[in-house]
Design a protein around this motif. Structure first.
Motif, PDB file in Angstrom:
ATOM      1  N   GLU A   1     -22.001  32.054  53.386  1.00 24.79           N
ATOM      2  CA  GLU A   1     -21.068  32.621  54.348  1.00 24.79           C
ATOM      3  C   GLU A   1     -20.273  31.528  55.073  1.00 24.79           C
ATOM      4  O   GLU A   1     -19.227  31.810  55.674  1.00 24.79           O
ATOM      5  CB  GLU A   1     -21.825  33.488  55.361  1.00 24.79           C
ATOM      6  N   ASN A   2     -20.751  30.289  55.025  1.00 18.42           N
ATOM      7  CA  ASN A   2     -20.006  29.175  55.632  1.00 18.42           C
ATOM      8  C   ASN A   2     -18.776  28.792  54.814  1.00 18.42           C
ATOM      9  O   ASN A   2     -17.904  28.070  55.295  1.00 18.42           O
ATOM     10  CB  ASN A   2     -20.900  27.939  55.777  1.00 18.42           C
ATOM     11  N   TYR A   3     -18.747  29.286  53.564  1.00 18.66           N
ATOM     12  CA  TYR A   3     -17.660  28.913  52.662  1.00 18.66           C
ATOM     13  C   TYR A   3     -16.836  30.104  52.180  1.00 18.66           C
ATOM     14  O   TYR A   3     -15.616  30.005  52.020  1.00 18.66           O
ATOM     15  CB  TYR A   3     -18.233  28.192  51.426  1.00 18.66           C
ATOM     16  N   ILE A   4     -17.502  31.219  51.914  1.00 15.68           N
ATOM     17  CA  ILE A   4     -16.838  32.356  51.270  1.00 15.68           C
ATOM     18  C   ILE A   4     -16.711  33.517  52.256  1.00 15.68           C
ATOM     19  O   ILE A   4     -17.726  34.039  52.739  1.00 15.68           O
ATOM     20  CB  ILE A   4     -17.629  32.818  50.020  1.00 15.68           C
ATOM     21  N   PRO A   5     -15.503  33.966  52.559  1.00 19.62           N
ATOM     22  CA  PRO A   5     -15.316  35.112  53.462  1.00 19.62           C
ATOM     23  C   PRO A   5     -15.651  36.427  52.742  1.00 19.62           C
ATOM     24  O   PRO A   5     -15.806  36.444  51.512  1.00 19.62           O
ATOM     25  CB  PRO A   5     -13.832  35.026  53.817  1.00 19.62           C
ATOM     26  N   PRO A   6     -15.727  37.538  53.473  1.00 16.60           N
ATOM     27  CA  PRO A   6     -16.126  38.813  52.868  1.00 16.60           C
ATOM     28  C   PRO A   6     -15.243  39.257  51.702  1.00 16.60           C
ATOM     29  O   PRO A   6     -15.719  39.926  50.774  1.00 16.60           O
ATOM     30  CB  PRO A   6     -16.042  39.808  54.031  1.00 16.60           C
ATOM     31  N   ASN A   7     -13.941  38.914  51.728  1.00 18.84           N
ATOM     32  CA  ASN A   7     -13.062  39.356  50.637  1.00 18.84           C
ATOM     33  C   ASN A   7     -12.812  38.243  49.606  1.00 18.84           C
ATOM     34  O   ASN A   7     -11.976  38.384  48.726  1.00 18.84           O
ATOM     35  CB  ASN A   7     -11.717  39.851  51.192  1.00 18.84           C
ATOM     36  N   GLY A   8     -13.541  37.129  49.712  1.00 17.76           N
ATOM     37  CA  GLY A   8     -13.330  36.011  48.796  1.00 17.76           C
ATOM     38  C   GLY A   8     -13.697  36.354  47.363  1.00 17.76           C
ATOM     39  O   GLY A   8     -14.648  37.109  47.100  1.00 17.76           O
ATOM     40  N   LYS A   9     -12.931  35.786  46.419  1.00 13.32           N
ATOM     41  CA  LYS A   9     -13.237  35.960  44.995  1.00 13.32           C
ATOM     42  C   LYS A   9     -14.069  34.763  44.558  1.00 13.32           C
ATOM     43  O   LYS A   9     -13.609  33.621  44.615  1.00 13.32           O
ATOM     44  CB  LYS A   9     -11.949  36.045  44.177  1.00 13.32           C
ATOM     45  N   PHE A  10     -15.304  35.001  44.129  1.00 14.29           N
ATOM     46  CA  PHE A  10     -16.196  33.887  43.796  1.00 14.29           C
ATOM     47  C   PHE A  10     -16.897  34.149  42.468  1.00 14.29           C
ATOM     48  O   PHE A  10     -17.238  35.278  42.135  1.00 14.29           O
ATOM     49  CB  PHE A  10     -17.216  33.655  44.917  1.00 14.29           C
ATOM     50  N   TRP A  11     -17.077  33.103  41.713  1.00 12.70           N
ATOM     51  CA  TRP A  11     -17.769  33.189  40.432  1.00 12.70           C
ATOM     52  C   TRP A  11     -18.197  31.776  40.030  1.00 12.70           C
ATOM     53  O   TRP A  11     -17.651  30.792  40.526  1.00 12.70           O
ATOM     54  CB  TRP A  11     -16.876  33.826  39.372  1.00 12.70           C
ATOM     55  N   VAL A  12     -19.171  31.673  39.157  1.00 14.92           N
ATOM     56  CA  VAL A  12     -19.594  30.368  38.645  1.00 14.92           C
ATOM     57  C   VAL A  12     -18.716  30.074  37.437  1.00 14.92           C
ATOM     58  O   VAL A  12     -18.938  30.574  36.340  1.00 14.92           O
ATOM     59  CB  VAL A  12     -21.096  30.353  38.290  1.00 14.92           C
ATOM     60  N   ALA A  13     -17.689  29.277  37.680  1.00 17.17           N
ATOM     61  CA  ALA A  13     -16.666  29.043  36.663  1.00 17.17           C
ATOM     62  C   ALA A  13     -17.169  28.173  35.520  1.00 17.17           C
ATOM     63  O   ALA A  13     -16.760  28.339  34.367  1.00 17.17           O
ATOM     64  CB  ALA A  13     -15.442  28.389  37.308  1.00 17.17           C
ATOM     65  N   LYS A  14     -18.063  27.238  35.829  1.00 21.95           N
ATOM     66  CA  LYS A  14     -18.563  26.343  34.786  1.00 21.95           C
ATOM     67  C   LYS A  14     -19.977  25.902  35.122  1.00 21.95           C
ATOM     68  O   LYS A  14     -20.289  25.582  36.262  1.00 21.95           O
ATOM     69  CB  LYS A  14     -17.657  25.118  34.648  1.00 21.95           C
ATOM     70  N   ALA A  15     -20.840  25.901  34.096  1.00 25.13           N
ATOM     71  CA  ALA A  15     -22.206  25.407  34.243  1.00 25.13           C
ATOM     72  C   ALA A  15     -22.509  24.495  33.066  1.00 25.13           C
ATOM     73  O   ALA A  15     -22.278  24.860  31.916  1.00 25.13           O
ATOM     74  CB  ALA A  15     -23.197  26.568  34.289  1.00 25.13           C
TER      75      ALA A  15
END
Length: 386
Positions: free
Chosen positions: A84-98
């Motif tokens: 929550e310190n980085y991503i707001p409630p409407n943020g688009k987030f995904w693990v793009a590369k591993a």
């Protein structure tokens, strides 16, 4: 001011160049590893790192580092991170590369899926919502496993930083802008010295040299994902970084940079790219084969990326080509030469062993940066007599 840690990846073998760049910007080096430098800075580092660093591929905001040998450990430890310190409630987030090296967890798709679920669980609890619209700003996450230890970062750059925005037209096997800049910075070349690239292709080495000589920040004319992260970085930090880039740019300077190639069409493309980079006034491009390489001045630099012969049909032509390179060098015997190539017989056909040989990985391709050092010109020699 807040303190953040950042991860700056680079080509293997070029860590020392990137480390020097980061130090010159005034930031603290936290750790230097193969292929990446971790450094610390305040919110200005988001902006200045992306705009000024020439040799990194991107800037990642470091989120955490922990050990995980099972998927359960990966899930629980990921869920403990204060996303929550980085991503707001409407943020688009995904693990793009591993990526995973020498680790028990090695499946990128499984790592990506489990971490996404863990982040969702954390944010559901914090934000007290069951469904995330993900229609806001983007927060692509990149993770690296090394010997069961995972390092997690959020990409602040978006498109790779080697994409400066000027190279609209490219030759068949172009060198990346970040690699070209690093090669130049590994040499003693300065803007008051002549520089020639006899295999210039679409002009990347001459253009990067002109940008270095004129102190033009490589990220001035592009955008970055983190520009929109106003909850972390005030907009004024970006404006101040661009203002700084404009202030340090040099104008009305003399540089003698030349780019040659035997392909007339690619020379046209090089001129267009130089114009887009706003350095065309510093570079003279000309259609000319390497066997016609010559110069009236006694001292100068050659930095070049000749053909490697990666395809079988091209390999047969390499001995003759590298003999031509050696003959051209012999005709300019007081110059310094710097050549990157994966051709392991390069020194044999050039006819001279390099003074230094640096191994650099261009992606998965092992290359050699052969360095032939010429004599230093007399100190009082001005540019016109070099």
């Amino acid at each position: 001011m807040s303190r953040f840690e950042f991860i700056a990846p680079c080509h293997f073998g070029l860590e020392s160049v990137l480390k020097r760049e980061i130090t010159d910007l005034g930031y603290e080096i936290v750790q230097a590893e193969d292929g990446r430098i971790t450094f610390a800075g305040d919110e200005t580092a988001f902006c200045r790192g992306n705009i000024f660093l020439r040799t990194t591929e991107r800037i990642l905001l470091k989120v955490d580092k922990f050990k995980a040998e099972t998927f359960e450990e990966l899930f629980e430890n990921t869920k403990e991170i204060p996303w929550e310190n980085y991503i707001p409630p409407n943020g688009k987030f995904w693990v793009a590369k591993a990526t995973s090296i020498k680790s028990k967890l090695f499946s990128p798709s499984d790592i990506q899926s489990i971490m996404k679920k863990a982040i969702v669980e954390r944010l559901k609890k914090v934000y007290k919502i069951e469904w995330f619209p993900e229609d806001g700003n983007e927060y692509p996450i990149r993770v690296t496993f090394m010997k069961d230890e995972i390092t997690i970062g959020i990409d602040t750059s978006g498109e790779s930083l080697h994409r400066r925005g000027y190279r609209k037209l490219a030759s068949k096997a172009p060198i990346t802008e970040t690699l070209a800049a690093a090669l130049i910075m590994l040499t003693p070349w300065k803007r008051d010295r002549i520089l020639i690239d006899p295999f210039c292709g679409s002009g990347t080495i001459p253009i990067e040299a002109a940008m270095i000589g004129a102190n033009i920040a490589p990220g001035m004319n592009r955008s970055f994902l983190a520009e929109h992260w106003t909850e972390l970085i005030p907009k004024k930090a970006w404006y101040q970084a661009i203002e700084e880039a404009n202030d340090v740019m040099l104008h009305d300077i003399d540089m003698s940079i030349q780019g040659y190639d035997m392909d007339g069409e690619i020379i046209k493309a090089a001129r267009q790219n130089a114009a887009l980079a706003e350095v065309e006034q510093y570079i003279h491009f000309q259609q000319r084969p390497v066997k016609e390489l010559s110069h009236s001045k006694k001292y100068g630099f050659i930095i070049t990326n000749p053909p490697y012969g990666e395809r079988l049909e091209e390999k047969a032509a390499l001995p003759a080509l590298y003999k031509e390179i050696g003959q051209a060098f012999n005709a300019l015997d007081s110059w310094s030469y710097f050549i990157i190539t994966s051709y392991e017989d390069a020194q044999k056909y050039i006819g001279r062993k390099a003074d230094k040989n640096r191994k650099i990985y261009n992606g998965m391709l092992k290359t050699y940066f052969y360095q032939y050092m010429g004599p230093k010109p007399p100190k009082r020699l001005d540019m016109d007599s070099k």
